[in-house]
Write an enzyme that holds these catalytic residues in place. Structure first.
Site, PDB file in Angstrom:
ATOM      1  N   ASN A   9       4.561   0.872  -3.572  1.00  0.00           N
ATOM      2  CA  ASN A   9       3.914   0.349  -2.528  1.00  0.00           C
ATOM      3  C   ASN A   9       2.535   0.767  -2.507  1.00  0.00           C
ATOM      4  O   ASN A   9       2.329   2.126  -2.371  1.00  0.00           O
ATOM      5  CB  ASN A   9       4.735   1.003  -1.197  1.00  0.00           C
ATOM      6  N   LYS A  11       0.374   0.484  -0.389  1.00  0.00           N
ATOM      7  CA  LYS A  11      -0.364   0.825   1.204  1.00  0.00           C
ATOM      8  C   LYS A  11      -1.663   0.238   1.436  1.00  0.00           C
ATOM      9  O   LYS A  11      -1.784  -0.929   0.762  1.00  0.00           O
ATOM     10  CB  LYS A  11      -0.193   2.314   1.310  1.00  0.00           C
ATOM     11  N   HIS A  97       8.855   0.874   6.996  1.00  0.00           N
ATOM     12  CA  HIS A  97       8.098   2.141   6.483  1.00  0.00           C
ATOM     13  C   HIS A  97       7.772   3.197   7.567  1.00  0.00           C
ATOM     14  O   HIS A  97       7.469   2.897   8.647  1.00  0.00           O
ATOM     15  CB  HIS A  97       6.882   1.786   5.753  1.00  0.00           C
ATOM     16  N   GLU A  99       5.552   5.141   8.026  1.00  0.00           N
ATOM     17  CA  GLU A  99       4.129   5.089   8.488  1.00  0.00           C
ATOM     18  C   GLU A  99       4.220   4.208   9.791  1.00  0.00           C
ATOM     19  O   GLU A  99       3.369   4.343  10.655  1.00  0.00           O
ATOM     20  CB  GLU A  99       3.218   4.982   7.332  1.00  0.00           C
ATOM     21  N   GLU A 167      13.834   7.345   2.371  1.00  0.00           N
ATOM     22  CA  GLU A 167      12.464   7.877   2.167  1.00  0.00           C
ATOM     23  C   GLU A 167      12.251   9.072   3.048  1.00  0.00           C
ATOM     24  O   GLU A 167      11.836   8.942   4.046  1.00  0.00           O
ATOM     25  CB  GLU A 167      11.264   7.077   2.079  1.00  0.00           C
ATOM     26  N   GLY A 173       4.132  11.644  -0.163  1.00  0.00           N
ATOM     27  CA  GLY A 173       2.741  11.799  -0.295  1.00  0.00           C
ATOM     28  C   GLY A 173       2.437  13.184  -0.227  1.00  0.00           C
ATOM     29  O   GLY A 173       1.316  13.857  -0.159  1.00  0.00           O
ATOM     30  N   SER A 213       7.326  11.222  -3.210  1.00  0.00           N
ATOM     31  CA  SER A 213       6.776  11.887  -4.155  1.00  0.00           C
ATOM     32  C   SER A 213       7.498  11.819  -5.563  1.00  0.00           C
ATOM     33  O   SER A 213       7.553  12.787  -6.472  1.00  0.00           O
ATOM     34  CB  SER A 213       6.828  13.363  -3.506  1.00  0.00           C
TER      35      SER A 213
HETATM   36  C1  PEP Z   1       5.949   5.554   0.223  1.00  0.00           C
HETATM   37  O1  PEP Z   1       4.832   5.626   0.980  1.00  0.00           O
HETATM   38  O2  PEP Z   1       6.743   4.740   0.382  1.00  0.00           O
HETATM   39  C2  PEP Z   1       5.959   6.775  -0.696  1.00  0.00           C
HETATM   40  C3  PEP Z   1       7.289   7.023  -1.336  1.00  0.00           C
HETATM   41  O3  PEP Z   1       4.732   7.341  -1.204  1.00  0.00           O
HETATM   42  P1  PEP Z   1       4.930   8.595  -2.191  1.00  0.00           P
HETATM   43  O4  PEP Z   1       5.524   8.049  -3.586  1.00  0.00           O
HETATM   44  O5  PEP Z   1       3.380   8.635  -2.432  1.00  0.00           O
HETATM   45  O6  PEP Z   1       5.436   9.864  -1.821  1.00  0.00           O
END
Ligand code: PEP
Length: 251
Positions: A9, A11, A97, A99, A167, A173, A213
């Site tokens: 992803n 983003k 997601h 976010e 997630e 992140g 992460s």
């Molecule tokens: C995400 O935004 O879906 C995600 C898992 O980000 P990251 O891998 O950077 O934690």
């Protein structure tokens, strides 16, 4: 047998030049050494069509969102419909997601309607769920995530046309990752929730991704955890060597 899915992803990242270079790097690496798993790249909508025009054998493409409007076209300024995403060359669409749930106030109902639209056009929604740190610390992680599954996954979902990504919001992140036991406990609970909702066969066939992460150094362990069928990767999908480093753990 569930085939693993390794999804990136991007983003709201990448210019045209850098995004095309990143996509080419990933496509070339995957083409040179294919494995028994699926790879998915979800660039920003601004680049999806351009990237889809590159040769991308062995890599599926997806959008990071899809319109909630139940129409292919119409007066929905700024939206991109499932039909339009499909037309760009995608076969998946991330929906819900965290976010978007947090910053765009998307509810479970909105997420479900987006998933319904995706499925109705033949796109596979990657429905994201996950608890906040506060919810985990107060012992509500399982109930929150199971409620999100119950309310965000449409009745039209099958094991083949839908993917769920767990997630934890606090792991996205941040470099923090839940313990393997916590990941397995949650994935087992999500599969049980899907079974209660849509039947055991659907649950047995549905892929459940872990996201938050994931990096080359922890991917092997996370991707081989019980009931984990792949990963949704943010930051580490923005560099060919990191994304490929994660994919390589499955070769
Ligand atoms: C995400 O935004 O879906 C995600 C898992 O980000 P990251 O891998 O950077 O934690």
């Amino acid at each position: 047998m569930r085939r693993k899915l390794i999804a990136g992803n991007w983003k709201m990242n990448q210019t045209k030049k850098d995004g095309l270079a990143l996509a080419k790097g990933v496509f070339e690496a995957v083409a040179a050494q294919k494995g028994d798993f699926d790879v998915l790249v979800c660039p920003p909508m601004s680049l999806l069509g351009l990237i889809a025009d590159l040769p991308h054998d062995g890599v599926a493409l997806g959008s990071q969102d899809v319109s909630v409007a139940p129409k292919d076209f119409g007066a929905y300024t700024g939206d991109v419909s499932a039909a339009q995403v499909l037309d760009l060359g995608a076969s998946y669409a991330i929906v819900g997601h965290s976010e978007r749930r947090a910053m765009r106030y998307e509810t479970d109902l909105v997420v479900r309607e987006k998933a319904v639209n995706a499925i109705s056009k033949g796109l596979i929604p990657v429905i994201c769920v996950g608890e906040t740190l506060e919810e985990r610390e107060s012992g509500q992680a399982l109930s929150v995530v199971c409620r999100q599954v119950r309310e965000s996954v449409p009745s039209t979902s099958t094991g083949e046309n839908t993917v769920i990504a767990y997630e934890p919001v606090w792991a996205i992140g941040t470099g923090k990752v839940p313990s393997l036991a916590d990941v397995e406990e949650m994935h087992t609970a999500i599969r049980a929730e899907v079974a209660a909702l849509l039947g055991q066969e659907v649950a047995d066939n549905m892929r459940l991704l872990y996201g938050g992460s994931v990096k080359p150094s922890n991917a092997h362990e996370l991707l081989n955890a019980q009931n984990v069928d792949g990963a949704l990767i943010g930051g580490a999908s923005l560099k060919v060597e990191d994304f490929w480093g994660i994919i390589q753990t499955q070769l």
